[in-house]
Design a protein around this motif. Structure first.
Motif, PDB file in Angstrom:
ATOM      1  N   PHE A 267       0.747  -1.151   0.088  1.00 42.45           N
ATOM      2  CA  PHE A 267       0.042   0.052  -0.034  1.00 42.45           C
ATOM      3  C   PHE A 267       0.730   1.112   0.049  1.00 42.45           C
ATOM      4  O   PHE A 267       0.516   2.139  -0.748  1.00 42.45           O
ATOM      5  CB  PHE A 267      -0.794  -0.110   1.268  1.00 42.45           C
ATOM      6  CG  PHE A 267      -1.824   0.943   1.499  1.00 42.45           C
ATOM      7  CD1 PHE A 267      -2.950   1.218   0.673  1.00 42.45           C
ATOM      8  CD2 PHE A 267      -1.209   2.273   2.262  1.00 42.45           C
ATOM      9  CE1 PHE A 267      -3.821   2.366   0.934  1.00 42.45           C
ATOM     10  CE2 PHE A 267      -2.197   3.349   2.232  1.00 42.45           C
ATOM     11  CZ  PHE A 267      -3.628   3.269   1.447  1.00 42.45           C
ATOM     12  N   ASN A 268       2.102   1.283   0.827  1.00 44.75           N
ATOM     13  CA  ASN A 268       2.702   2.483   1.031  1.00 44.75           C
ATOM     14  C   ASN A 268       3.701   2.594  -0.267  1.00 44.75           C
ATOM     15  O   ASN A 268       3.881   3.919  -0.815  1.00 44.75           O
ATOM     16  CB  ASN A 268       3.789   2.371   1.917  1.00 44.75           C
ATOM     17  CG  ASN A 268       2.986   2.565   3.399  1.00 44.75           C
ATOM     18  OD1 ASN A 268       2.045   3.056   3.656  1.00 44.75           O
ATOM     19  ND2 ASN A 268       3.724   1.769   4.519  1.00 44.75           N
ATOM     20  N   ALA A 269       3.930   1.668  -0.944  1.00 42.50           N
ATOM     21  CA  ALA A 269       4.655   1.537  -2.204  1.00 42.50           C
ATOM     22  C   ALA A 269       3.873   2.228  -3.441  1.00 42.50           C
ATOM     23  O   ALA A 269       4.464   2.810  -4.274  1.00 42.50           O
ATOM     24  CB  ALA A 269       5.453   0.555  -2.487  1.00 42.50           C
ATOM     25  N   TYR A 270       2.668   1.729  -3.579  1.00 38.68           N
ATOM     26  CA  TYR A 270       1.760   1.926  -4.770  1.00 38.68           C
ATOM     27  C   TYR A 270       0.632   2.744  -4.604  1.00 38.68           C
ATOM     28  O   TYR A 270       0.313   3.622  -5.292  1.00 38.68           O
ATOM     29  CB  TYR A 270       1.357   0.640  -5.555  1.00 38.68           C
ATOM     30  CG  TYR A 270       2.517  -0.189  -5.856  1.00 38.68           C
ATOM     31  CD1 TYR A 270       3.279   0.137  -7.030  1.00 38.68           C
ATOM     32  CD2 TYR A 270       2.873  -1.228  -5.022  1.00 38.68           C
ATOM     33  CE1 TYR A 270       4.545  -0.715  -7.429  1.00 38.68           C
ATOM     34  CE2 TYR A 270       4.024  -2.295  -5.453  1.00 38.68           C
ATOM     35  CZ  TYR A 270       4.831  -1.750  -6.581  1.00 38.68           C
ATOM     36  OH  TYR A 270       5.601  -2.544  -7.017  1.00 38.68           O
ATOM     37  N   MET A 271      -0.023   2.629  -3.492  1.00 35.51           N
ATOM     38  CA  MET A 271      -1.341   3.365  -3.088  1.00 35.51           C
ATOM     39  C   MET A 271      -1.119   4.672  -2.472  1.00 35.51           C
ATOM     40  O   MET A 271      -1.760   5.842  -2.922  1.00 35.51           O
ATOM     41  CB  MET A 271      -2.260   2.526  -2.442  1.00 35.51           C
ATOM     42  CG  MET A 271      -2.803   1.336  -3.141  1.00 35.51           C
ATOM     43  SD  MET A 271      -3.298   1.631  -4.644  1.00 35.51           S
ATOM     44  CE  MET A 271      -5.053   2.581  -4.282  1.00 35.51           C
ATOM     45  N   LYS A 272      -0.343   4.892  -1.750  1.00 29.91           N
ATOM     46  CA  LYS A 272      -0.258   5.982  -1.032  1.00 29.91           C
ATOM     47  C   LYS A 272       0.463   6.972  -1.748  1.00 29.91           C
ATOM     48  O   LYS A 272      -0.024   8.379  -1.650  1.00 29.91           O
ATOM     49  CB  LYS A 272       0.880   5.735   0.341  1.00 29.91           C
ATOM     50  CG  LYS A 272       1.082   7.025   1.324  1.00 29.91           C
ATOM     51  CD  LYS A 272       2.058   6.484   2.585  1.00 29.91           C
ATOM     52  CE  LYS A 272       1.900   7.486   3.542  1.00 29.91           C
ATOM     53  NZ  LYS A 272       2.750   7.294   4.716  1.00 29.91           N
TER      54      LYS A 272
END
Length: 378
Positions: A267-272
């Motif tokens: 999530f942090n790598a792609y969505m955040k």
């Protein structure tokens, strides 16, 4: 002789579709889980091994369900020949065995994940206690299952001198044990979670993430009612398919539930970054306001030094290592420093060492020290 796709029961078709759809979805969540592990550069932990084992057990159950579906699963018992009826009895034994192993592996996977997340001694003692209950569940119910009929072939090939216990008692005991253990696993982290210094929104988000397992508890309750109806009916092959469908959903949703909490790095790598561009806040991000200050850190790129402002430590490219190499913080999203500046002159005591014309900053730092254990950081 096996049935064709057009000859299988309506419930058999439902089970067929549910198995195919949720197999694809579950494989997707497992791939995301291990992709997150790769992003955070961590090795496999026991919770990863247990969830793989649970998926293998469910895959065996899926294969057995397909076998049973094309041999009359869901049809009335008077429509089945002797060979098809034998397949249904064998399917019942296989499904009980794989269900017991699969549900136990899911619980152990979540408990091992708790062990990695929560480090307080009190919580870990309770966690070990629930783990022991799950292990006791396996040790108790698997031998009971394999000795329900003596010899085992008495299930499908009754012979004089053989005997079988009432399987309804075993089924209801299994349902009750699963209900109790699932409830214990879900409630266990809640007191610790709600004692953390987090916003209500973040607490509700994490609670919802861990509470997906309540759906499996609802399925267990539904399954118990259908099981009683199935065992009490002479036409048990007609409703056995519905029991299998509920158990299938329970296992698939359990595997998905233990994968969701591990998807943070993904999530942090792609969505955040996407949410940041859209101006949306994410869980754990400091909200804008006059009290929030940015962390100013020094990082390095080759031989050049630079200074930048960061609201969170995990936004930095810095790598902080203690002198004895026992503590290492990287860009894995596991660390955060946010400063808060407040001015309450009526409630503050001015010390003699404080000058009258300065700004005084007090920072409270809470930290946990782990002895050097390479597997925590690699």
């Amino acid at each position: 002789m096996g049935l064709t796709i057009n000859q299988i029961s309506a419930c058999g078709r439902e089970l067929f579709v549910v198995d195919i759809v949720f197999t694809v979805v579950t494989i997707g969540f497992l791939l995301m889980r291990f992709w997150s592990a790769r992003i955070s550069r961590r090795k496999l932990y026991p919770d990863d091994i247990f969830v793989i084992f649970a998926f293998v057990a469910k895959s065996v159950l899926t294969g057995a369900a397909f076998w049973g579906t094309f041999n009359g699963l869901g049809k009335h018992i008077y429509l089945l020949n002797l060979q098809q009826l034998t397949v249904q009895v064998k399917l019942l034994l296989i499904s009980e065995f794989t269900y017991t192993l699969g549900t136990a592996a899911i619980k152990l996977s979540m408990l091992c994940l708790y062990h990695r997340i929560y480090t307080t001694p009190t919580f870990r003692r309770w966690n070990y206690f629930v783990m022991a209950l799950v292990v006791a569940y396996i040790i108790t119910f698997l031998p009971l299952l394999l000795t329900n009929c003596v010899p085992l072939s008495q299930y499908w090939d009754p012979k004089p001198g053989g005997w079988c216990r009432d399987t309804l008692i075993y089924d209801m005991a299994t349902v009750a044990a699963n209900f109790f253990l699932d409830l214990a696993v879900l409630i266990l982290p809640m007191p610790v979670l709600w004692s953390l210094k987090m916003s209500i929104r973040d607490k509700l988000t994490v609670t919802a993430m861990f509470s997906i397992g309540f759906v499996t508890i609802a399925l267990i309750s539904w399954r118990s009612a259908v099981t009683v109806r199935t065992r009490g009916s002479p036409d048990w092959t007609g409703s056995l398919c519905k029991v299998g469908e509920i158990a299938t959903l329970e296992l698939y949703l359990g595997i998905i539930a233990v994968c969701i909490p591990t998807l943070g790095p993904l999530f942090n790598a792609y969505m955040k970054p996407v949410f940041s561009k859209l101006g949306l806040t994410t869980m754990g991000a400091p909200k804008s306001g006059p009290n929030n200050l940015y962390l100013r850190t020094w990082g390095s790129s080759g031989t050049k030094k630079r200074v930048q402002n960061y609201s969170e430590l995990n936004e930095s490219a810095d790598r902080i290592v203690s002198r004895d190499n026992s503590i290492r913080l990287g860009t894995t999203g596991e660390s955060k420093v946010v400063s808060e500046c407040t001015f309450k002159p009526k409630h503050e005591t001015l010390l003699q060492s404080h000058s009258q014309d300065g700004i005084h900053v007090q920072r409270d730092i809470e930290s946990q020290y782990h002895p050097k254990k390479t597997q925590y950081f690699e």
